[in-house]
Design a protein around this motif. Structure first.
Motif, PDB file in Angstrom:
ATOM      1  N   LEU A 229      -2.137   9.983 -12.269  1.00  0.00           N
ATOM      2  CA  LEU A 229      -1.367   9.029 -11.734  1.00  0.00           C
ATOM      3  C   LEU A 229      -1.995   8.099 -10.761  1.00  0.00           C
ATOM      4  CD1 LEU A 229       0.577  11.395 -12.720  1.00  0.00           C
ATOM      5  CD2 LEU A 229       2.122  10.110 -11.143  1.00  0.00           C
ATOM      6  N   ARG A 230      -1.627   6.851 -10.743  1.00  0.00           N
ATOM      7  CA  ARG A 230      -1.860   5.890  -9.869  1.00  0.00           C
ATOM      8  C   ARG A 230      -0.809   5.089  -9.405  1.00  0.00           C
ATOM      9  NH1 ARG A 230      -6.845   2.003  -9.287  1.00  0.00           N
ATOM     10  NH2 ARG A 230      -5.931  -0.054  -8.409  1.00  0.00           N
ATOM     11  N   VAL A 231      -0.570   5.044  -7.853  1.00  0.00           N
ATOM     12  CA  VAL A 231       0.480   4.540  -7.347  1.00  0.00           C
ATOM     13  C   VAL A 231      -0.059   3.354  -6.539  1.00  0.00           C
ATOM     14  CG1 VAL A 231       2.165   4.786  -5.489  1.00  0.00           C
ATOM     15  CG2 VAL A 231       1.364   6.824  -6.739  1.00  0.00           C
ATOM     16  N   GLU A 232       0.716   2.185  -6.844  1.00  0.00           N
ATOM     17  CA  GLU A 232       0.204   0.931  -6.331  1.00  0.00           C
ATOM     18  C   GLU A 232       1.462   0.324  -5.709  1.00  0.00           C
ATOM     19  OE1 GLU A 232      -0.760  -1.732  -9.742  1.00  0.00           O
ATOM     20  OE2 GLU A 232      -2.736  -0.489  -9.772  1.00  0.00           O
ATOM     21  N   SER A 233       1.146  -0.501  -4.589  1.00  0.00           N
ATOM     22  CA  SER A 233       2.522  -1.409  -3.941  1.00  0.00           C
ATOM     23  C   SER A 233       2.162  -2.793  -3.972  1.00  0.00           C
ATOM     24  CB  SER A 233       2.556  -0.819  -2.347  1.00  0.00           C
ATOM     25  OG  SER A 233       1.483  -0.965  -1.630  1.00  0.00           O
ATOM     26  N   GLU A 234       3.096  -3.219  -3.903  1.00  0.00           N
ATOM     27  CA  GLU A 234       3.111  -5.052  -3.845  1.00  0.00           C
ATOM     28  C   GLU A 234       3.866  -5.364  -2.949  1.00  0.00           C
ATOM     29  OE1 GLU A 234       3.754  -8.817  -6.726  1.00  0.00           O
ATOM     30  OE2 GLU A 234       3.824  -6.648  -7.435  1.00  0.00           O
ATOM     31  N   ASN A 235       3.126  -6.170  -1.947  1.00  0.00           N
ATOM     32  CA  ASN A 235       4.128  -6.877  -1.188  1.00  0.00           C
ATOM     33  C   ASN A 235       4.839  -8.126  -1.768  1.00  0.00           C
ATOM     34  OD1 ASN A 235       4.759  -9.247   0.823  1.00  0.00           O
ATOM     35  ND2 ASN A 235       3.556  -8.097   2.252  1.00  0.00           N
ATOM     36  N   ILE A 236       6.044  -8.068  -1.603  1.00  0.00           N
ATOM     37  CA  ILE A 236       6.842  -8.997  -2.519  1.00  0.00           C
ATOM     38  C   ILE A 236       6.811 -10.406  -1.942  1.00  0.00           C
ATOM     39  CG2 ILE A 236       8.169  -7.214  -3.609  1.00  0.00           C
ATOM     40  CD1 ILE A 236      10.531  -8.053  -1.745  1.00  0.00           C
ATOM     41  N   GLN A 237       6.399 -10.461  -0.859  1.00  0.00           N
ATOM     42  CA  GLN A 237       6.358 -12.166  -0.307  1.00  0.00           C
ATOM     43  C   GLN A 237       5.000 -12.628  -0.640  1.00  0.00           C
ATOM     44  OE1 GLN A 237       7.161 -10.704   3.809  1.00  0.00           O
ATOM     45  NE2 GLN A 237       9.477 -11.841   3.572  1.00  0.00           N
ATOM     46  N   THR A 238       3.889 -11.927  -0.370  1.00  0.00           N
ATOM     47  CA  THR A 238       2.493 -12.374  -0.710  1.00  0.00           C
ATOM     48  C   THR A 238       1.931 -12.062  -2.181  1.00  0.00           C
ATOM     49  OG1 THR A 238       1.443 -10.421   0.114  1.00  0.00           O
ATOM     50  CG2 THR A 238       1.885 -12.152   1.565  1.00  0.00           C
ATOM     51  N   GLY A 239       2.422 -11.304  -2.601  1.00  0.00           N
ATOM     52  CA  GLY A 239       1.926 -10.916  -4.120  1.00  0.00           C
ATOM     53  C   GLY A 239       0.759  -9.794  -3.829  1.00  0.00           C
ATOM     54  N   LYS A 240       0.224  -9.491  -2.873  1.00  0.00           N
ATOM     55  CA  LYS A 240      -0.821  -8.716  -2.607  1.00  0.00           C
ATOM     56  C   LYS A 240      -0.424  -7.342  -3.047  1.00  0.00           C
ATOM     57  CE  LYS A 240      -4.091  -6.921   0.494  1.00  0.00           C
ATOM     58  NZ  LYS A 240      -4.549  -6.717   2.127  1.00  0.00           N
ATOM     59  N   LYS A 241      -1.185  -6.517  -4.016  1.00  0.00           N
ATOM     60  CA  LYS A 241      -1.271  -5.375  -4.464  1.00  0.00           C
ATOM     61  C   LYS A 241      -2.458  -4.547  -3.814  1.00  0.00           C
ATOM     62  CE  LYS A 241       0.695  -6.692  -8.817  1.00  0.00           C
ATOM     63  NZ  LYS A 241       0.552  -6.741 -10.320  1.00  0.00           N
ATOM     64  N   LYS A 242      -1.963  -3.198  -3.680  1.00  0.00           N
ATOM     65  CA  LYS A 242      -2.753  -2.000  -3.067  1.00  0.00           C
ATOM     66  C   LYS A 242      -2.781  -0.930  -3.843  1.00  0.00           C
ATOM     67  CE  LYS A 242      -0.576  -1.708   0.940  1.00  0.00           C
ATOM     68  NZ  LYS A 242      -0.113  -1.571   2.235  1.00  0.00           N
ATOM     69  N   HIS A 243      -3.820  -0.136  -4.103  1.00  0.00           N
ATOM     70  CA  HIS A 243      -3.987   0.981  -4.894  1.00  0.00           C
ATOM     71  C   HIS A 243      -3.573   1.939  -3.451  1.00  0.00           C
ATOM     72  CE1 HIS A 243      -6.673   4.260  -6.792  1.00  0.00           C
ATOM     73  NE2 HIS A 243      -5.296   4.437  -6.799  1.00  0.00           N
ATOM     74  N   CYS A 244      -2.651   2.841  -3.609  1.00  0.00           N
ATOM     75  CA  CYS A 244      -2.277   3.540  -2.377  1.00  0.00           C
ATOM     76  C   CYS A 244      -2.436   5.160  -2.734  1.00  0.00           C
ATOM     77  CB  CYS A 244      -0.658   3.614  -2.247  1.00  0.00           C
ATOM     78  SG  CYS A 244      -0.213   1.644  -1.751  1.00  0.00           S
ATOM     79  N   ASN A 245      -2.649   5.549  -3.812  1.00  0.00           N
ATOM     80  CA  ASN A 245      -2.465   7.066  -4.093  1.00  0.00           C
ATOM     81  C   ASN A 245      -2.887   7.306  -5.520  1.00  0.00           C
ATOM     82  OD1 ASN A 245      -1.850   9.527  -4.798  1.00  0.00           O
ATOM     83  ND2 ASN A 245      -0.380   9.766  -3.091  1.00  0.00           N
TER      84      ASN A 245
END
Length: 143
Positions: free
Chosen positions: A55-71
């Motif tokens: 499993l890979r969890v990613e988050s995205e800042n909806i204002q900037t579009g920047k994505k991060k690998h979180c978990n």
């Protein structure tokens, strides 16, 4: 995460699946309030009745579009029939370098787990092999 692992394993096996273990959970980056969270799952390995789901969890800042690998995490799931008995699962078709890498990594992780569990089994544990290391840590041995 467990629900996503369940869905992925159940879809692959076409059977109800249960979680046998969670091998590793790496928390890499925080998920901020208001970010969009995406969970991705893949069956990385198949045994006779079990599967390793990555499993890979990613988050995205909806204002900037920047994505991060979180978990990242690895779940071992077991397929069950309607009576709760383990049932065989379909094998994987490894058709990309990434799928071969994930399968091979799962085999290596299993071998490491076997070594780790037998090395510290109380009947196999040799205290003298660990005393010097422990002395360098924030602990005091009183025996």
């Amino acid at each position: 995460m467990d629900q996503i692992a369940f869905a992925c394993a159940s879809k692959h096996s076409r059977n109800y699946c249960v979680t046998a273990s969670v091998n590793k959970v790496d928390f890499l980056n925080p998920i901020e309030v208001g970010e969009l969270v995406t969970l991705k799952a893949s069956v990385n390995y198949t045994g006779r009745t079990s599967m390793v789901v990555g499993l890979r969890v990613e988050s995205e800042n909806i204002q900037t579009g920047k994505k991060k690998h979180c978990n990242s995490s690895y779940f071992t799931m077991v397929a069950k029939d309607e009576h709760g008995k383990n049932v065989p699962v379909p094998g994987l078709i490894l058709d990309t370098e990434q799928s071969i890498r994930r399968f091979a990594r799962s085999i290596a992780r299993q071998e490491q787990a076997k070594t780790r569990s037998s090395r510290f089994k109380s009947s196999e544990f040799k205290i003298e092999e660990h005393l010097e290391l422990i002395k360098t840590q924030n602990a005091k041995i009183i025996m």
